[in-house]
Design a protein around this motif. Structure first.
Motif, PDB file in Angstrom:
ATOM      1  N   GLU A   1       2.477  -5.059  10.894  1.00  0.00           N
ATOM      2  CA  GLU A   1       2.756  -4.591  12.249  1.00  0.00           C
ATOM      3  C   GLU A   1       2.487  -5.686  13.285  1.00  0.00           C
ATOM      4  OE1 GLU A   1       0.361  -1.165  12.808  1.00  0.00           O
ATOM      5  OE2 GLU A   1       1.468   0.084  11.370  1.00  0.00           O
ATOM      6  N   LYS A   2       1.506  -6.546  12.994  1.00  0.00           N
ATOM      7  CA  LYS A   2       1.126  -7.592  13.945  1.00  0.00           C
ATOM      8  C   LYS A   2       2.016  -8.827  13.882  1.00  0.00           C
ATOM      9  CE  LYS A   2      -3.753  -6.230  14.034  1.00  0.00           C
ATOM     10  NZ  LYS A   2      -5.138  -6.620  13.655  1.00  0.00           N
ATOM     11  N   GLY A   3       2.888  -8.890  12.849  1.00  0.00           N
ATOM     12  CA  GLY A   3       3.812 -10.017  12.820  1.00  0.00           C
ATOM     13  C   GLY A   3       4.041 -10.672  11.479  1.00  0.00           C
ATOM     14  N   CYS A   4       3.237 -10.355  10.474  1.00  0.00           N
ATOM     15  CA  CYS A   4       3.451 -10.955   9.155  1.00  0.00           C
ATOM     16  C   CYS A   4       4.790 -10.496   8.577  1.00  0.00           C
ATOM     17  CB  CYS A   4       2.326 -10.570   8.196  1.00  0.00           C
ATOM     18  SG  CYS A   4       0.745 -11.363   8.577  1.00  0.00           S
ATOM     19  N   ALA A   5       5.434 -11.405   7.846  1.00  0.00           N
ATOM     20  CA  ALA A   5       6.728 -11.073   7.256  1.00  0.00           C
ATOM     21  C   ALA A   5       6.561 -10.337   5.931  1.00  0.00           C
ATOM     22  CB  ALA A   5       7.547 -12.347   7.050  1.00  0.00           C
ATOM     23  N   TYR A   6       5.525 -10.696   5.197  1.00  0.00           N
ATOM     24  CA  TYR A   6       5.260 -10.079   3.900  1.00  0.00           C
ATOM     25  C   TYR A   6       3.759  -9.872   3.739  1.00  0.00           C
ATOM     26  CZ  TYR A   6      10.047 -11.256   2.568  1.00  0.00           C
ATOM     27  OH  TYR A   6      11.410 -11.343   2.511  1.00  0.00           O
ATOM     28  N   ALA A   7       3.408  -8.966   2.816  1.00  0.00           N
ATOM     29  CA  ALA A   7       2.007  -8.729   2.472  1.00  0.00           C
ATOM     30  C   ALA A   7       1.881  -8.718   0.951  1.00  0.00           C
ATOM     31  CB  ALA A   7       1.507  -7.423   3.054  1.00  0.00           C
ATOM     32  N   ILE A   8       1.040  -9.572   0.439  1.00  0.00           N
ATOM     33  CA  ILE A   8       0.763  -9.611  -1.000  1.00  0.00           C
ATOM     34  C   ILE A   8      -0.463  -8.744  -1.251  1.00  0.00           C
ATOM     35  CG2 ILE A   8       0.177 -11.074  -2.960  1.00  0.00           C
ATOM     36  CD1 ILE A   8       1.517 -13.400  -1.499  1.00  0.00           C
ATOM     37  N   VAL A   9      -0.320  -7.733  -2.106  1.00  0.00           N
ATOM     38  CA  VAL A   9      -1.399  -6.785  -2.369  1.00  0.00           C
ATOM     39  C   VAL A   9      -1.567  -6.600  -3.878  1.00  0.00           C
ATOM     40  CG1 VAL A   9      -1.016  -5.573  -0.185  1.00  0.00           C
ATOM     41  CG2 VAL A   9       0.152  -4.791  -2.260  1.00  0.00           C
ATOM     42  N   ASP A  10      -2.742  -6.087  -4.271  1.00  0.00           N
ATOM     43  CA  ASP A  10      -2.942  -5.750  -5.689  1.00  0.00           C
ATOM     44  C   ASP A  10      -3.372  -4.295  -5.866  1.00  0.00           C
ATOM     45  OD1 ASP A  10      -5.539  -5.981  -4.749  1.00  0.00           O
ATOM     46  OD2 ASP A  10      -5.979  -7.834  -5.847  1.00  0.00           O
ATOM     47  N   ASP A  11      -3.106  -3.485  -4.844  1.00  0.00           N
ATOM     48  CA  ASP A  11      -3.367  -2.045  -4.902  1.00  0.00           C
ATOM     49  C   ASP A  11      -2.061  -1.324  -4.579  1.00  0.00           C
ATOM     50  OD1 ASP A  11      -4.103   0.589  -4.651  1.00  0.00           O
ATOM     51  OD2 ASP A  11      -5.750   0.216  -3.239  1.00  0.00           O
ATOM     52  N   LYS A  12      -1.470  -0.736  -5.604  1.00  0.00           N
ATOM     53  CA  LYS A  12      -0.156  -0.106  -5.459  1.00  0.00           C
ATOM     54  C   LYS A  12      -0.169   1.050  -4.456  1.00  0.00           C
ATOM     55  CE  LYS A  12       3.574   1.836  -8.293  1.00  0.00           C
ATOM     56  NZ  LYS A  12       3.977   2.198  -9.682  1.00  0.00           N
ATOM     57  N   SER A  13      -1.319   1.683  -4.297  1.00  0.00           N
ATOM     58  CA  SER A  13      -1.384   2.886  -3.458  1.00  0.00           C
ATOM     59  C   SER A  13      -1.173   2.609  -1.976  1.00  0.00           C
ATOM     60  CB  SER A  13      -2.739   3.577  -3.646  1.00  0.00           C
ATOM     61  OG  SER A  13      -3.796   2.788  -3.121  1.00  0.00           O
ATOM     62  N   VAL A  14      -1.287   1.359  -1.549  1.00  0.00           N
ATOM     63  CA  VAL A  14      -1.129   1.051  -0.119  1.00  0.00           C
ATOM     64  C   VAL A  14       0.319   0.728   0.234  1.00  0.00           C
ATOM     65  CG1 VAL A  14      -3.484   0.163  -0.022  1.00  0.00           C
ATOM     66  CG2 VAL A  14      -1.587  -1.445  -0.328  1.00  0.00           C
ATOM     67  N   ILE A  15       1.203   0.727  -0.755  1.00  0.00           N
ATOM     68  CA  ILE A  15       2.601   0.355  -0.509  1.00  0.00           C
ATOM     69  C   ILE A  15       3.432   1.595  -0.178  1.00  0.00           C
ATOM     70  CG2 ILE A  15       4.642  -0.754  -1.471  1.00  0.00           C
ATOM     71  CD1 ILE A  15       2.850  -2.265  -3.393  1.00  0.00           C
ATOM     72  N   PRO A  16       3.988   1.651   1.027  1.00  0.00           N
ATOM     73  CA  PRO A  16       4.873   2.771   1.383  1.00  0.00           C
ATOM     74  C   PRO A  16       6.140   2.713   0.527  1.00  0.00           C
ATOM     75  CG  PRO A  16       4.128   1.595   3.344  1.00  0.00           C
ATOM     76  CD  PRO A  16       3.781   0.740   2.165  1.00  0.00           C
ATOM     77  N   ASN A  17       6.678   3.851   0.199  1.00  0.00           N
ATOM     78  CA  ASN A  17       7.887   3.901  -0.617  1.00  0.00           C
ATOM     79  C   ASN A  17       9.025   3.125   0.040  1.00  0.00           C
ATOM     80  OD1 ASN A  17       6.734   5.487  -2.593  1.00  0.00           O
ATOM     81  ND2 ASN A  17       7.295   7.415  -1.572  1.00  0.00           N
TER      82      ASN A  17
END
Length: 446
Positions: free
Chosen positions: A48-64
């Motif tokens: 939301e603040k401006g990043c183009a991508y987010a690398i995560v290792d917790d699947k539950s935080v990813i919106p469909n």
């Protein structure tokens, strides 16, 4: 996503942030975890603040359906893999530096010397862990001609991991001592972990090791191996024929020394055996090893001898390491960034040799020593009794059970209160302790 694919994405978005409070437009947010935070929880905010991508290792935080999220098995490992992939794009020398004491000062000195001839990338501050090293490597650009990477460790395998990330072509271990014993398990564990740098370099055909020939622990790790290139340095007169050698001229309070190349080399090249004299801004005779290490690196990479001397003379320490500060009230010898038994003893031995009236020592506890903590703190106290230090303040619970008549303080806040009430003046004061004791807060009060 394979690391090669991720690296292609990185080339389009050349800034990675691990702090959701700092999200430049078009950057990539990497969700690292710490003892008290989980970056995954801030991934959406970073986007939301401006990043183009987010690398995560917790699947539950990813919106469909949100393709801006990139799921990986382990964000920290991905960070290291990405940094290694970036490092591999540059065919330049990379010098890995580790050791119990002096690695940051040595890194700074090496960078200062090499900067006389090259555009150098080097570790900023103390970014020497599994987050700091990748951050440093990702700063590499086509302008850089050589890199100096500091590597810290507190557990077995740490240096192995950092070496595999940075893939150094050269290595330097300043020394091995009793530090982080709680994590390493023993002094032998310290030696084994630091020498993981040597183990990595053995896998390279063209690797070069800069080594203190006076250090038996390090020399024993090399043994009689003929397939390792060595660049040795020494303060032992008997080693002057084969090593870059140095001798202390004075240390009151700043270190002045002289050095020359191996006599064997000078004879072969028909050059003068004249010594090079250097007046430094460093406190502590123990720093001669760090200075000689920087000289060895500079000579190997073809830096002019006069420029080597100039770089060492111009270097002024910072970050509470080997600093002499003269205030309106006192002369301060500040070495409050960190402390372990070997560095504490070296600081006290040097302070004992310094000329000055009304000597005072404010010593903070040495942390993470495990079962030998009480023994090592008592050893420091016993040594203090043999010195001319008139006033001693001991800070931290580790000093509580030591057998001595010295004044003891629970923490730095109690020390600050005592300074405010008593206003110490006219002293030469050594301030030395582990960073967690926060003695770095004291100089401005003295």
């Amino acid at each position: 996503m394979e690391i090669t694919e991720l690296y292609q994405l990185y080339q389009q978005h050349r800034q990675i942030t691990t702090d959701s409070r700092d999200c430049p437009k078009g950057s990539i947010f990497l969700a690292l975890k710490g003892e008290s935070f989980d970056g995954n929880k801030f991934a959406s905010s970073a986007l939301e603040k401006g990043c183009a991508y987010a690398i995560v290792d917790d699947k539950s935080v990813i919106p469909n359906g949100d393709k801006r999220f990139i799921l990986v098995d382990d964000c920290l490992q991905t960070f290291k893999d990405l940094a290694r992939e970036h490092r591999r794009q540059f065919n330049i020398p990379v010098i890995g530096i580790t050791g119990t004491n002096g690695k940051t000062t040595t890194k700074e000195l090496v960078a200062a010397v090499l900067s006389q001839k090259y555009h150098v990338l080097y570790t900023q501050g103390n970014f020497n862990n599994d987050v700091g090293v990748p951050k440093t490597l990702l700063r590499l650009t086509n302008e850089h001609e050589i890199a100096v990477i500091e590597m810290g460790a507190s557990h077995p395998g740490d240096i192995k991991t950092l070496a595999e990330t940075a893939e150094p072509t050269c290595g330097l271990i300043t020394n091995v001592g009793k530090a982080h014993l709680q994590g390493f398990g023993s002094f032998e564990g310290v030696i084994k972990t630091k020498c993981e740098l040597y183990d990595f370099l053995r896998s390279r055909e063209d690797a070069l090791i800069f080594i203190n020939a006076d250090n038996d622990y390090l020399m024993d790790q090399i043994g009689d191996e003929e397939d390792i290139w060595l660049s040795p340095y020494s303060t032992d007169p008997e080693n002057q024929y084969t090593c870059i050698s140095g001798e202390i001229i004075a240390c009151d309070p700043f270190l002045k020394f002289r050095w020359r190349e191996p006599l064997m080399t000078l004879e072969e090249e028909g050059r003068s055996t004249k010594w090079h004299k250097v007046q430094t801004h460093l406190i502590g005779s123990y720093n001669i090893d760090n200075l000689l290490a920087a000289i060895a690196v500079g000579i190997n990479f073809g830096v002019d001898r006069k420029k080597i001397c100039a770089a060492l003379e111009d270097y002024v320490p910072s970050n509470n390491r080997s600093q002499m500060t003269v205030t309106e009230k006192n002369h301060l010898v500040v070495d409050a960034y960190n402390a372990n038994p070997s560095s504490m003893m070296a600081a006290l031995e040097n302070f004992k040799l310094m000329q000055g009236d009304n000597k005072m020592a404010i010593l903070g506890a040495m942390r993470e020593l495990g079962e030998v903590s009480a023994e090592e703190h008592q050893r420091i106290v016993d040594y203090l009794k043999t010195t001319d230090v008139e006033t001693v303040w001991l800070v931290g619970e580790e000093f509580n059970d030591t057998q001595c008549d010295y004044r003891k303080f629970k923490d730095v806040e109690e020390v600050k209160a005592a300074i405010a009430e008593e206003h110490p003046e006219g002293h030469y004061i050594l301030i030395k302790g582990s960073n967690s004791t926060k003695l770095y807060q004291l100089p401005e009060l003295l």
